[in-house]
Scaffold this motif. Structure first.
Motif, PDB file in Angstrom:
ATOM      1  N   ASN A  32      49.998  44.945  38.133  1.00 52.29           N
ATOM      2  CA  ASN A  32      49.061  43.719  37.462  1.00 52.29           C
ATOM      3  C   ASN A  32      48.146  44.184  36.625  1.00 52.29           C
ATOM      4  O   ASN A  32      47.331  45.355  36.831  1.00 52.29           O
ATOM      5  CB  ASN A  32      48.372  42.771  38.368  1.00 52.29           C
ATOM      6  CG  ASN A  32      49.324  42.110  39.461  1.00 52.29           C
ATOM      7  OD1 ASN A  32      49.450  42.726  40.554  1.00 52.29           O
ATOM      8  ND2 ASN A  32      50.101  41.320  39.068  1.00 52.29           N
ATOM      9  N   SER A  33      47.972  43.677  35.257  1.00 54.95           N
ATOM     10  CA  SER A  33      47.138  44.383  34.359  1.00 54.95           C
ATOM     11  C   SER A  33      45.690  43.785  34.749  1.00 54.95           C
ATOM     12  O   SER A  33      44.536  44.373  34.029  1.00 54.95           O
ATOM     13  CB  SER A  33      47.584  43.790  32.924  1.00 54.95           C
ATOM     14  OG  SER A  33      47.352  42.513  32.841  1.00 54.95           O
ATOM     15  N   ASP A  34      45.349  42.725  35.489  1.00 52.16           N
ATOM     16  CA  ASP A  34      44.145  42.146  35.838  1.00 52.16           C
ATOM     17  C   ASP A  34      44.055  42.391  37.469  1.00 52.16           C
ATOM     18  O   ASP A  34      44.955  42.960  38.087  1.00 52.16           O
ATOM     19  CB  ASP A  34      43.789  40.885  35.178  1.00 52.16           C
ATOM     20  CG  ASP A  34      45.144  39.878  35.805  1.00 52.16           C
ATOM     21  OD1 ASP A  34      45.289  40.194  36.977  1.00 52.16           O
ATOM     22  OD2 ASP A  34      45.424  39.163  35.102  1.00 52.16           O
ATOM     23  N   ASN A  35      42.740  41.715  37.811  1.00 47.26           N
ATOM     24  CA  ASN A  35      42.347  41.778  39.243  1.00 47.26           C
ATOM     25  C   ASN A  35      42.605  40.493  39.910  1.00 47.26           C
ATOM     26  O   ASN A  35      41.749  39.917  40.805  1.00 47.26           O
ATOM     27  CB  ASN A  35      41.208  42.417  39.532  1.00 47.26           C
ATOM     28  CG  ASN A  35      41.162  44.042  39.181  1.00 47.26           C
ATOM     29  OD1 ASN A  35      42.108  44.490  39.507  1.00 47.26           O
ATOM     30  ND2 ASN A  35      40.125  44.411  38.251  1.00 47.26           N
ATOM     31  N   LYS A  36      43.081  39.284  39.302  1.00 48.35           N
ATOM     32  CA  LYS A  36      43.062  38.014  39.688  1.00 48.35           C
ATOM     33  C   LYS A  36      43.794  38.052  41.307  1.00 48.35           C
ATOM     34  O   LYS A  36      43.102  37.100  41.982  1.00 48.35           O
ATOM     35  CB  LYS A  36      43.936  37.159  38.729  1.00 48.35           C
ATOM     36  CG  LYS A  36      43.385  36.942  37.536  1.00 48.35           C
ATOM     37  CD  LYS A  36      44.230  36.040  36.664  1.00 48.35           C
ATOM     38  CE  LYS A  36      43.682  35.900  35.378  1.00 48.35           C
ATOM     39  NZ  LYS A  36      44.608  35.247  34.265  1.00 48.35           N
ATOM     40  N   THR A  39      40.508  38.226  43.510  1.00 47.55           N
ATOM     41  CA  THR A  39      39.826  37.005  43.547  1.00 47.55           C
ATOM     42  C   THR A  39      40.472  36.106  44.452  1.00 47.55           C
ATOM     43  O   THR A  39      39.705  35.558  45.274  1.00 47.55           O
ATOM     44  CB  THR A  39      39.848  36.259  42.201  1.00 47.55           C
ATOM     45  OG1 THR A  39      39.134  37.362  41.069  1.00 47.55           O
ATOM     46  CG2 THR A  39      38.816  34.980  41.911  1.00 47.55           C
ATOM     47  N   ARG A  64      39.846  49.573  42.420  1.00 43.50           N
ATOM     48  CA  ARG A  64      41.189  49.509  42.116  1.00 43.50           C
ATOM     49  C   ARG A  64      41.500  51.163  41.526  1.00 43.50           C
ATOM     50  O   ARG A  64      40.817  51.589  40.861  1.00 43.50           O
ATOM     51  CB  ARG A  64      41.246  48.769  41.000  1.00 43.50           C
ATOM     52  CG  ARG A  64      42.703  48.821  40.145  1.00 43.50           C
ATOM     53  CD  ARG A  64      42.495  47.986  38.803  1.00 43.50           C
ATOM     54  NE  ARG A  64      43.669  48.044  37.990  1.00 43.50           N
ATOM     55  CZ  ARG A  64      44.680  47.234  37.641  1.00 43.50           C
ATOM     56  NH1 ARG A  64      44.355  45.866  37.855  1.00 43.50           N
ATOM     57  NH2 ARG A  64      45.872  47.219  36.914  1.00 43.50           N
ATOM     58  N   ARG A 143      44.550  51.381  33.474  1.00 41.33           N
ATOM     59  CA  ARG A 143      44.183  49.885  33.429  1.00 41.33           C
ATOM     60  C   ARG A 143      43.895  49.471  31.905  1.00 41.33           C
ATOM     61  O   ARG A 143      43.360  50.455  31.223  1.00 41.33           O
ATOM     62  CB  ARG A 143      43.145  49.626  34.463  1.00 41.33           C
ATOM     63  CG  ARG A 143      41.829  50.229  34.087  1.00 41.33           C
ATOM     64  CD  ARG A 143      40.707  49.674  34.708  1.00 41.33           C
ATOM     65  NE  ARG A 143      39.669  50.470  34.514  1.00 41.33           N
ATOM     66  CZ  ARG A 143      38.629  50.472  33.393  1.00 41.33           C
ATOM     67  NH1 ARG A 143      39.071  49.459  32.440  1.00 41.33           N
ATOM     68  NH2 ARG A 143      37.739  51.252  33.238  1.00 41.33           N
ATOM     69  N   GLN A 146      40.125  45.573  29.440  1.00 39.42           N
ATOM     70  CA  GLN A 146      39.196  44.599  29.872  1.00 39.42           C
ATOM     71  C   GLN A 146      39.039  44.484  31.350  1.00 39.42           C
ATOM     72  O   GLN A 146      38.389  43.585  31.860  1.00 39.42           O
ATOM     73  CB  GLN A 146      39.492  43.399  29.022  1.00 39.42           C
ATOM     74  CG  GLN A 146      40.587  42.803  29.745  1.00 39.42           C
ATOM     75  CD  GLN A 146      41.886  43.574  29.030  1.00 39.42           C
ATOM     76  OE1 GLN A 146      42.033  44.357  28.541  1.00 39.42           O
ATOM     77  NE2 GLN A 146      43.162  43.067  29.311  1.00 39.42           N
ATOM     78  N   THR A 147      40.129  45.226  32.256  1.00 39.24           N
ATOM     79  CA  THR A 147      40.339  45.197  33.675  1.00 39.24           C
ATOM     80  C   THR A 147      39.254  46.015  34.253  1.00 39.24           C
ATOM     81  O   THR A 147      38.931  47.169  34.031  1.00 39.24           O
ATOM     82  CB  THR A 147      41.584  45.657  34.183  1.00 39.24           C
ATOM     83  OG1 THR A 147      42.275  44.520  33.185  1.00 39.24           O
ATOM     84  CG2 THR A 147      41.845  45.328  35.669  1.00 39.24           C
ATOM     85  N   ASN A 148      38.346  45.573  35.195  1.00 36.26           N
ATOM     86  CA  ASN A 148      37.359  46.427  36.020  1.00 36.26           C
ATOM     87  C   ASN A 148      37.978  47.259  36.877  1.00 36.26           C
ATOM     88  O   ASN A 148      39.046  46.895  37.604  1.00 36.26           O
ATOM     89  CB  ASN A 148      36.336  45.328  36.698  1.00 36.26           C
ATOM     90  CG  ASN A 148      35.589  44.493  35.776  1.00 36.26           C
ATOM     91  OD1 ASN A 148      35.364  45.109  34.706  1.00 36.26           O
ATOM     92  ND2 ASN A 148      35.197  43.554  36.110  1.00 36.26           N
TER      93      ASN A 148
END
Length: 162
Positions: A32-36, A39, A64, A143, A146-148
């Motif tokens: 996944n390109s984000d960490n949703k 959340t 991550r 990553r 913009q992804t933490n």
């Protein structure tokens, strides 16, 4: 990164005389390109923890990592009220249920928990050393910009009113 992890631990100890620390890993099949997902995981897990233990504050840190595997994985640590929780099994069962419902697998390393008290500096130091591993550089570069790489709770220190 390490300073934020340590500050969350210290801030939890300012609220509670005893803090239960639990360490685990979360793996997933797909990148996944984000960490949703994290959340969503936090929201679902915290809802269960609050219902089961009636806890007010939940401290956490996660990082991550994505090195050679197809998908990233997460190293995670929870800081919980040590009066209410002294053994991790029920919490780890909740972690596994929530993450497996999200099509992932969890892994619990050996010696995955600590029962800290404010006055046990040696054990606090051992936990700080253990979670400092999260701040290692390896595996943090795969990553989007913009992804933490990490996230922490935002527990403020307990300032006694004078």
């Amino acid at each position: 990164m390490a300073k934020k992890f340590i500050s969350q631990l210290i801030n939890m100890l300012s609220h509670y005389l005893r803090v239960h620390v639990i360490r685990f890993d979360l793996h997933q099949r797909d990148f996944n390109s984000d960490n949703k997902r994290m959340t969503i995981f936090n929201r679902r897990l915290f809802r269960r923890l609050k219902a089961a233990y009636q806890i007010k504050k939940i401290g956490y840190c996660w990082v991550r990592e994505h090195d050679t595997a197809n998908a990233q994985h997460y190293h995670y640590v929870l800081f919980l009220d040590g009066r209410l929780i002294q053994y991790p099994q029920k919490v780890l069962d909740m972690v596994n249920e929530v993450w497996s419902d999200m099509a992932g697998t969890s892994f619990t390393p050996k010696n995955c928990y600590y029962n800290l008290s404010r006055d046990n500096f040696d054990l606090i130091q051992a936990v700080v050393y253990r979670i400092s591993y999260f701040a290692k550089v390896a595996g943090k570069n795969h990553r989007p910009p913009q992804t933490n790489n990490y996230s922490t709770s935002r527990i403020k220190p307990n300032v006694l009113k004078g």
